[in-house]
Design an enzyme around this catalytic site. Structure first.
Site, PDB file in Angstrom:
ATOM      1  N   ASN A   1       0.873  -1.177   0.000  1.00 29.72           N
ATOM      2  CA  ASN A   1       0.000   0.000   0.000  1.00 29.72           C
ATOM      3  C   ASN A   1       0.908   1.223   0.000  1.00 29.72           C
ATOM      4  O   ASN A   1       1.443   1.626   1.031  1.00 29.72           O
ATOM      5  CB  ASN A   1      -0.912  -0.012   1.216  1.00 29.72           C
ATOM      6  CG  ASN A   1      -1.873  -1.188   1.168  1.00 29.72           C
ATOM      7  OD1 ASN A   1      -2.841  -1.158   0.404  1.00 29.72           O
ATOM      8  ND2 ASN A   1      -1.576  -2.236   1.921  1.00 29.72           N
ATOM      9  N   GLU A   2       1.064   1.771  -1.198  1.00 31.29           N
ATOM     10  CA  GLU A   2       2.044   2.832  -1.416  1.00 31.29           C
ATOM     11  C   GLU A   2       1.494   4.174  -0.929  1.00 31.29           C
ATOM     12  O   GLU A   2       0.310   4.281  -0.575  1.00 31.29           O
ATOM     13  CB  GLU A   2       2.364   2.893  -2.917  1.00 31.29           C
ATOM     14  CG  GLU A   2       2.908   1.587  -3.495  1.00 31.29           C
ATOM     15  CD  GLU A   2       4.314   1.233  -3.000  1.00 31.29           C
ATOM     16  OE1 GLU A   2       4.768   1.778  -1.971  1.00 31.29           O
ATOM     17  OE2 GLU A   2       4.962   0.387  -3.641  1.00 31.29           O
ATOM     18  N   PRO A   3       2.334   5.215  -0.890  1.00 31.54           N
ATOM     19  CA  PRO A   3       1.879   6.530  -0.451  1.00 31.54           C
ATOM     20  C   PRO A   3       0.556   6.933  -1.118  1.00 31.54           C
ATOM     21  O   PRO A   3       0.357   6.675  -2.305  1.00 31.54           O
ATOM     22  CB  PRO A   3       3.021   7.452  -0.902  1.00 31.54           C
ATOM     23  CG  PRO A   3       4.230   6.571  -0.827  1.00 31.54           C
ATOM     24  CD  PRO A   3       3.767   5.207  -1.214  1.00 31.54           C
TER      25      PRO A   3
ATOM     26  N   SER B   1      -2.358   5.674  -0.580  1.00 33.43           N
ATOM     27  CA  SER B   1      -3.383   4.619  -0.687  1.00 33.43           C
ATOM     28  C   SER B   1      -4.533   4.988   0.252  1.00 33.43           C
ATOM     29  O   SER B   1      -4.300   5.563   1.320  1.00 33.43           O
ATOM     30  CB  SER B   1      -2.828   3.266  -0.222  1.00 33.43           C
ATOM     31  OG  SER B   1      -1.769   2.853  -1.030  1.00 33.43           O
TER      32      SER B   1
END
Ligand code: F6R
Length: 626
Positions: A162-164, A166
């Protein structure tokens, strides 16, 4: 001692953060929590549902769980596991597949029933992906939800993939990898372009439904993001910040990862502290830097204005405490780091270039001081050589053989095999033994040339090629008695008065820290048998320098020393493209090395200490493993 039992969280954070003296201690603690849940659930006749990560961080926890299973009978038959994520497009036969990783690191050693193991399937066809993700969520629900979710954290703050930015409530889905994540994974895939673009990951919403969450972070490369996750403003740029809203989430850190919290850097700003000499030094250097005044120019008002009332009250006036710190700092400056009488010293270099990059100036000094300087290269460093360099050297060798009439048939056959093995290599797969041997040879010849520029003698260079490194991939084997015996044999044979070790605070399963552990274990054995050991100085490795408050020995370098050091680093031709490596700083090694030496000298100068051109810094090892 940071590690306390019972654990007490660091003050001043928005999320409970617990700091451990060593990563081993931390791994034992977290594995103990996992084991506790498994046993408690077993007593209740229920299943224990675990959410699991991959990566470098949890390696120690898995090893400890395996130990608990093998030596203390921890039974995993009631355990159900859900892995966080998998790369899209990767099957379990691929080196980098998380399913394969879990199998090799953990599952094959314990008795979790195979039907209880859930990992997203990277080979799910595109038209079935939504269904696959829904099924994954449903399986978690069917298992009764996750009892304990273990997490790592990316340098960009991601949890799972879950990347920046998300969404806080997102569910299991296909997610695109952030450029930072792809760069960080590049070394696993031998190049950034081989890293998949997407993954299947449990969502933040899925993760936050776990009843208990422990996020583990190890090493100084995680210090800044971990601070952002748990201190200061919460931001969607750092998904781990959302953990603050979970009723039962905590961070477990080693001291390197905790290094940027206020409670560690400037604890006096949070309340009462115990003014040890180390803290007094840290506070006064901080004050000098913050106020832009030399140590001996600081006055009582400077201390008051920067929240150092307690220090003033207990150790003031300013002039007196500044004098003490000034004297301590002066004592760190050491033009003859091994003394004036000729001695034997060993510099242990984890990779074949750390010697000259991190302490090339000191090597030059030691040689000039007429010490017998040995360098021990602990690993071959072969995985950091580009294919095109291996190809070039194979060509050169074949041509050399032709020119001098050396075994033509064998030579041509080898060249053909090497060329074809390089040409047919699948992206992201490791090299065959011949290519690896050529790559080792390249680094061997560069190491030799570099050390000779620094003045070392060829007969004092030792190539240990420790077995733990010989995997041909980034993932290394655990240290064994064989590694320790090789290091011990060298120390006993050379019998040095002083040794230099790369004391990085980086990833504990990275090569530098594993090499340091091999040396410390060899020294412990020697000390046990002979009641003595050489003096040990720690240098900081290729990426960072010790901060002035940490430095115990600072070796001055002249412009000539630095130029010679640069020329020694230049011998490491195959590494000059290091700026192309993951997460790399665009400067080459020689530039970074010079910058850090000039920077340390400038920092000393700013404190009002003598103005040197450049300084290399060291810390004395206190006998505790890093
Ligand atoms: C792995 C995962 C990632 C990692 C994170 C840290 O399953 O979901 O979020 O936990 O990238 O990786 P390491 O531990 O290798 O630094």
């Amino acid at each position: 001692m940071l590690y306390q039992n019972p654990l007490r969280p660091l003050p001043g954070t928005a999320l409970p953060c617990f700091v451990f003296d060593s990563h081993q201690e931390l791994a034992r603690h977290v594995a103990g929590v996992v084991a506790g849940i498994i046993r408690e659930r077993a007593v209740q006749g229920q299943k224990a549902v675990l959410g699991l990560p991959t990566g470098s961080t949890p390696v120690g926890m898995y090893r400890e769980l395996v130990r608990l299973h093998e030596q203390e009978g921890l039974d995993f038959s009631n355990v159900v596991t859900f892995n966080l994520d998998e790369y899209l497009g990767l099957g379990p036969d691929r080196l980098q597949s998380y399913r394969r990783w879990m199998q090799e690191q953990f599952f094959k050693f314990v008795n979790i029933p195979p039907e209880n193991i859930f990992i997203p399937d990277g080979l799910t066809p595109a038209d079935r992906l939504d269904e696959h993700c829904r099924d994954y969520e449903a399986a978690i629900q069917r298992a009764g939800g996750i009892d304990l979710q273990i997490l790592g954290i990316g340098r960009n703050g991601h949890i799972g993939f879950n990347e920046p930015f998300s969404a806080k409530n997102c569910r299991t889905r296909v997610a695109t990898l952030d450029p930072v994540t792809r760069r960080d994974a590049a070394s696993d895939f031998f190049s950034e372009e081989n890293v998949p673009l997407q993954s299947i990951t449990m969502g933040l919403g899925t993760i936050f439904e776990a009843r208990k969450i422990i996020l583990i972070a190890l090493g100084e490369h995680k210090a800044s993001i971990v601070r952002e996750a748990a201190e200061g403003e919460s931001t969607p740029r750092v998904p781990a910040c959302y953990l603050r809203e979970h009723p039962n989430a905590s961070l477990m850190l080693d001291s390197a990862a905790a290094g940027q919290f206020t409670a560690i850097t400037t604890p006096w700003l949070l309340g009462k502290v115990d003014w040890t000499d180390a803290l007094i030094k840290r506070a006064m250097l901080w004050l000098s830097q913050k106020s832009g005044k030399a140590l001996l120019k600081l006055d009582d008002n400077d201390l008051r204005e920067h929240g150092l009332h307690q220090l003033l009250r207990h150790h003031g006036p300013a002039q007196s405490v500044a004098h003490r710190v000034f004297r301590w700092m002066m004592e760190t400056i050491e033009y003859h780091p091994a003394g004036r009488e000729a001695k034997r010293v060993i510099c242990f270099s984890p990779h074949p270039d750390d010697d000259v990059i991190s302490m090339g100036g000191t090597l030059i000094r030691l040689v000039e001081d007429k010490h017998e300087v040995h360098v021990a290269y602990m690993t071959s460093g072969n995985i950091a050589v580009f294919d095109h360099d291996a190809r070039q050297i194979a060509d050169l060798a074949a041509e050399f053989n032709r020119l001098f009439g050396i075994d033509q048939v064998k030579s041509q056959k080898l060249l053909t095999r090497v060329a074809s093995s390089l040409a047919h290599k699948t992206a992201g797969e490791s090299d065959g033994p011949e290519v690896l041997a050529i790559k080792s040879l390249i680094r061997w010849s560069e190491a030799k040339a570099g050390a000779i520029v620094a003045g070392c003698r060829e007969e004092h260079l030792h190539f240990l090629d420790l077995p733990f490194y010989r995997t041909g991939t980034i993932a290394k084997k655990p240290l064994t008695g064989e590694d320790i015996a090789i290091v011990r044999e060298l120390i006993e044979r050379v019998n040095p008065a002083q040794i230099y070790v790369a004391g990085d605070l980086s990833d504990p399963h990275g090569t530098h820290r594993v090499c340091a552990e091999a040396i410390f274990r060899a020294l412990a054995e020697i000390e046990r048998d002979t009641r003595g050991r050489p003096e040990v100085l720690l240098y900081r490795g290729a990426w960072q320098e010790w901060a002035p408050h940490e430095i115990e020995v600072a070796v001055p370098l002249s412009p000539r020393d630095l130029a010679l050091k640069r020329s020694a680093i230049f011998r490491h031709e195959s590494q000059k493209d290091s700026a192309l490596f993951p997460g790399a700083d665009p400067r080459e090694f020689w530039q970074r090395a010079e910058d850090r030496n000039l920077h340390t000298a400038a920092a000393y100068n700013q404190l009002g200490l003598p103005e040197y051109f450049a300084l290399e810094g060291f810390v004395r090892w206190n006998g505790i493993p890093l």
